[in-house]
Design a protein around this motif. Structure first.
Motif, PDB file in Angstrom:
ATOM      1  N   THR A  26       0.829  -1.204   0.000  1.00 19.60           N
ATOM      2  CA  THR A  26       0.000   0.000   0.000  1.00 19.60           C
ATOM      3  C   THR A  26       0.864   1.255   0.000  1.00 19.60           C
ATOM      4  O   THR A  26       0.572   2.219  -0.715  1.00 19.60           O
ATOM      5  CB  THR A  26      -0.938   0.001   1.224  1.00 19.60           C
ATOM      6  N   GLY A  27       1.925   1.238   0.762  1.00 17.43           N
ATOM      7  CA  GLY A  27       2.831   2.387   0.783  1.00 17.43           C
ATOM      8  C   GLY A  27       3.469   2.631  -0.570  1.00 17.43           C
ATOM      9  O   GLY A  27       3.577   3.775  -1.034  1.00 17.43           O
ATOM     10  N   LYS A  28       3.891   1.554  -1.228  1.00 17.74           N
ATOM     11  CA  LYS A  28       4.496   1.696  -2.558  1.00 17.74           C
ATOM     12  C   LYS A  28       3.468   2.173  -3.577  1.00 17.74           C
ATOM     13  O   LYS A  28       3.798   2.941  -4.488  1.00 17.74           O
ATOM     14  CB  LYS A  28       5.117   0.380  -3.011  1.00 17.74           C
ATOM     15  N   VAL A  30       0.909   4.116  -2.945  1.00 16.27           N
ATOM     16  CA  VAL A  30       0.706   5.547  -2.687  1.00 16.27           C
ATOM     17  C   VAL A  30       1.844   6.360  -3.290  1.00 16.27           C
ATOM     18  O   VAL A  30       1.617   7.420  -3.900  1.00 16.27           O
ATOM     19  CB  VAL A  30       0.566   5.807  -1.168  1.00 16.27           C
ATOM     20  N   GLU A  31       3.060   5.871  -3.155  1.00 12.55           N
ATOM     21  CA  GLU A  31       4.200   6.554  -3.777  1.00 12.55           C
ATOM     22  C   GLU A  31       4.069   6.590  -5.295  1.00 12.55           C
ATOM     23  O   GLU A  31       4.361   7.601  -5.934  1.00 12.55           O
ATOM     24  CB  GLU A  31       5.507   5.858  -3.397  1.00 12.55           C
ATOM     25  N   ALA A  32       3.627   5.477  -5.871  1.00 19.61           N
ATOM     26  CA  ALA A  32       3.484   5.411  -7.322  1.00 19.61           C
ATOM     27  C   ALA A  32       2.406   6.367  -7.824  1.00 19.61           C
ATOM     28  O   ALA A  32       2.582   7.029  -8.857  1.00 19.61           O
ATOM     29  CB  ALA A  32       3.159   3.988  -7.759  1.00 19.61           C
ATOM     30  N   ALA A  34       1.509   9.087  -6.308  1.00 16.45           N
ATOM     31  CA  ALA A  34       2.030  10.445  -6.117  1.00 16.45           C
ATOM     32  C   ALA A  34       2.964  10.842  -7.258  1.00 16.45           C
ATOM     33  O   ALA A  34       3.006  12.004  -7.651  1.00 16.45           O
ATOM     34  CB  ALA A  34       2.769  10.540  -4.784  1.00 16.45           C
ATOM     35  N   ARG A  35       3.696   9.876  -7.795  1.00 13.06           N
ATOM     36  CA  ARG A  35       4.606  10.173  -8.906  1.00 13.06           C
ATOM     37  C   ARG A  35       3.876  10.298 -10.229  1.00 13.06           C
ATOM     38  O   ARG A  35       4.218  11.133 -11.054  1.00 13.06           O
ATOM     39  CB  ARG A  35       5.670   9.082  -9.030  1.00 13.06           C
ATOM     40  N   GLN A  36       2.903   9.405 -10.455  1.00 15.57           N
ATOM     41  CA  GLN A  36       2.160   9.393 -11.718  1.00 15.57           C
ATOM     42  C   GLN A  36       0.661   9.319 -11.442  1.00 15.57           C
ATOM     43  O   GLN A  36       0.060   8.242 -11.482  1.00 15.57           O
ATOM     44  CB  GLN A  36       2.576   8.208 -12.578  1.00 15.57           C
ATOM     45  N   SER A  40      -3.234   6.129 -11.902  1.00 11.44           N
ATOM     46  CA  SER A  40      -3.790   5.648 -10.631  1.00 11.44           C
ATOM     47  C   SER A  40      -4.773   4.494 -10.822  1.00 11.44           C
ATOM     48  O   SER A  40      -4.878   3.618  -9.968  1.00 11.44           O
ATOM     49  CB  SER A  40      -4.450   6.792  -9.877  1.00 11.44           C
TER      50      SER A  40
END
Length: 73
Positions: A26-28, A30-32, A34-36, A40
């Motif tokens: 889930t953390g990864k 969210v990072e992904a 946020a980047r793109q 989503s």
């Protein structure tokens, strides 16, 4: 109550590791996002599939622990 409680505790390690794995995924995700942000939808679909497979592993571990406790105990 020989080693049945110990065996059930070992089976429940899959639940703990599944929880850790789901938190990391889930953390990864969210990072992904946020980047793109435009990707989503794809990220969410892949995340949900991965979380479902991880959760099934935890459920199998829980059921195995319950079977050990109630059948062998």
């Amino acid at each position: 109550m020989d080693l049945t409680v110990f065996a059930a505790a070992i089976c429940l390690l899959s639940c703990v590791s599944a929880g850790i794995g789901m938190a990391m995924a889930t953390g990864k995700a969210v990072e992904a996002v946020a980047r793109q942000p435009e990707a989503s939808g794809k990220i969410q679909a892949i995340l949900l599939l991965g979380l479902a497979l991880t959760e099934s592993t935890a459920i199998y571990g829980l059921l195995t622990a319950l079977i050990i406790l109630f059948v062998k105990g």
